[in-house]
Design a protein around this motif. Structure first.
Motif, PDB file in Angstrom:
ATOM      1  N   CYS A 237       0.856  -1.172   0.000  1.00 11.82           N
ATOM      2  CA  CYS A 237       0.000   0.000   0.000  1.00 11.82           C
ATOM      3  C   CYS A 237       0.903   1.237   0.000  1.00 11.82           C
ATOM      4  O   CYS A 237       1.918   1.267   0.701  1.00 11.82           O
ATOM      5  N   VAL A 250      -2.536   0.534  -4.294  1.00 14.72           N
ATOM      6  CA  VAL A 250      -1.916  -0.770  -4.083  1.00 14.72           C
ATOM      7  C   VAL A 250      -0.976  -1.020  -5.250  1.00 14.72           C
ATOM      8  O   VAL A 250      -1.365  -0.885  -6.415  1.00 14.72           O
ATOM      9  N   CYS A 278      -2.014  -2.894   5.963  1.00 16.34           N
ATOM     10  CA  CYS A 278      -2.357  -3.128   4.560  1.00 16.34           C
ATOM     11  C   CYS A 278      -2.588  -4.625   4.410  1.00 16.34           C
ATOM     12  O   CYS A 278      -1.637  -5.406   4.429  1.00 16.34           O
TER      13      CYS A 278
END
Length: 450
Positions: A237, A250, A278
């Protein structure tokens, strides 16, 4: 990123007068969390690839299995549309099929099905069904079903064990497994390892991503302010600002990126957004608002469509916030004498635990234990590993130290790297949930780990 309204039990009914057709138009829009309801309204049994699927082929078919054929053919779109071709729409019995080509590998796609059931007069029923899936690599051939909220390890583990990377002083980075056995070295200066240690992010302007053998897998072409490894060790992330706020993205290890959400700038006081978790396995990220040494807000964001799953503001600002790898728990750390850390479960928002006088630095993979110290965020303190549900101390270090935590993927243990300025010693310890300890490494600071 297209926003969605807050979750509703059913579809949102918006009545719009349409003079051009001389009647009323009834618009039904599927809301996030109401996919099953919107499928039922559209008389669709299932869609394929299913919502949350991974390793979807780069070319194939999108299928909508209807209970009965509607009066009009649906319209299906994919976002982002760049390079995507949709053709040969047809029916196979009561299943609508359209072929797709040109999807990018390791990318998130949103599918939208528009079903218009207007016969030309009277009620106009327009139904939108929206879901998401992620493609695999070029060799992927079969989509996988959505991953359960509680990921479990594969029944046939990889031949390469999980690795812990570290280095003392100016020496090369060393890789060991969780039993303390050497597994390799690297001359690379490392900004951070993936959770399983199979990949490393270079600490240089090239932002190279390499595997444990040193092979370059990709490059982060546009690094945002904050980068956080995803729990599946195959993506990161990234969070950074622009004039509109912060962009959450992402990025796969091959450098391919997917925009997830634009996060508006927080209100007063002035804050910047940072990452705390993440989780590609659970499709969620945690961001928080930080300013003037305090934390004022938290958001749990879907990595499928960018909507806010849960949010929390803190009228009494915190000193720190740490999340479990899957984004299920956060440790909220408030100042005081002694300082208080409360454990909040997401997305329910319930407070499920409390620690007194302990500053948390990280959770185990399953969220059951935490590693921290008793400094109260003021400096070096006695490092500890604690079962936060019972407040039982599983391990402690006598010297005051600066600890860093690495959870073992799919395990109940965690590694803690510590260096003590008083005794000028450093080490890495693997602490199990039953209190057993394995010494991974020992030496002299400075220590770079994880």
């Amino acid at each position: 990123m297209k926003g969605w309204a807050q979750q509703l039990a059913g579809a949102l009914l918006v009545l719009v007068f349409a003079a051009a057709v001389g009647g009323f138009v009834l618009l039904l829009r599927a809301q996030q969390g109401g996919l099953a309801a919107s499928l039922a309204i559209a008389h669709i049994r299932a869609v394929s690839p299913p919502d949350g699927a991974t390793n979807v082929p780069l070319g194939g078919e999108i299928r909508a299995d209807y209970i009965s054929r509607p009066s009009n053919d649906p319209i299906i779109k994919l976002e982002p549309p760049v390079g995507v071709t949709l053709d040969n729409p047809h029916w196979e019995g009561t299943t609508f099929v359209i072929e797709y080509h040109g999807l990018r590998d390791n990318s998130l796609y949103h599918a939208e099905l528009d079903q218009d059931e207007w016969s030309g007069k009277g009620e106009h029923k327009q139904i939108k069904v929206r879901w998401a899936f992620r493609t695999g690599s070029l060799h992927a051939s079969t989509p996988t079903p959505p991953i359960s909220p509680k990921p479990v390890p594969s029944s046939s583990p990889s031949a390469m064990p999980n690795l812990i990377w570290y280095g003392f002083g100016d020496s090369n980075m060393v890789a060991k497994d969780w039993n303390g056995q050497p597994r390799g070295t690297s001359e690379l200066r490392v900004a951070g390892q993936s959770p399983d240690g199979s990949k490393l992010l270079a600490a240089d302007p090239t932002a190279r991503i390499v595997d444990s053998a040193g092979n370059v897998l990709g490059t982060l072409t546009a690094v945002r302010s904050y980068v956080w490894w995803a729990d599946d060790s195959s993506a990161m992330c990234m969070l950074g600002g622009n004039l509109r706020g912060d962009e959450l993205e992402v990025v796969g290890v091959n450098g391919h990126w997917t925009a997830i959400a634009s996060i508006p700038p927080p209100g007063s006081p002035q804050q910047v957004m940072k990452l705390a978790a993440c989780s590609e396995l659970n499709h969620r990220a945690i961001v928080y608002g930080y300013g003037f040494g305090n934390i004022y807000s938290l958001k749990l964001i879907s990595l499928i469509d960018g909507h806010v799953i849960y949010q929390q503001t803190y009228p009494n600002p915190m000193l720190g916030l740490v999340a479990s790898p899957d984004g299920q728990f956060v440790a909220e750390q408030f100042p005081g004498s002694p300082p208080i850390t409360q454990i909040r479960q997401l997305p329910s928002g319930r407070i499920v635990g409390q620690l007194t006088g302990v500053y948390v630095h990280g959770f185990s993979w399953d969220g059951s234990i935490v590693g921290g110290d008793i400094s109260g965020y003021a400096g070096p303190g006695q490092a500890q590993v604690i079962d936060w549900r019972t407040n039982r101390v599983l391990w402690r270090m006598d010297d005051s130290s600066f600890p860093v935590v690495l959870p073992r993927p799919f395990g109940t243990e965690l590694a803690m790297a510590v260096w003590s300025p008083g005794s000028f010693t450093a080490g890495i310890y693997d602490i199990h949930a039953d209190g057993r300890v394995v010494i991974i490494a020992a030496g002299r600071p400075p220590l770079q780990a994880f």
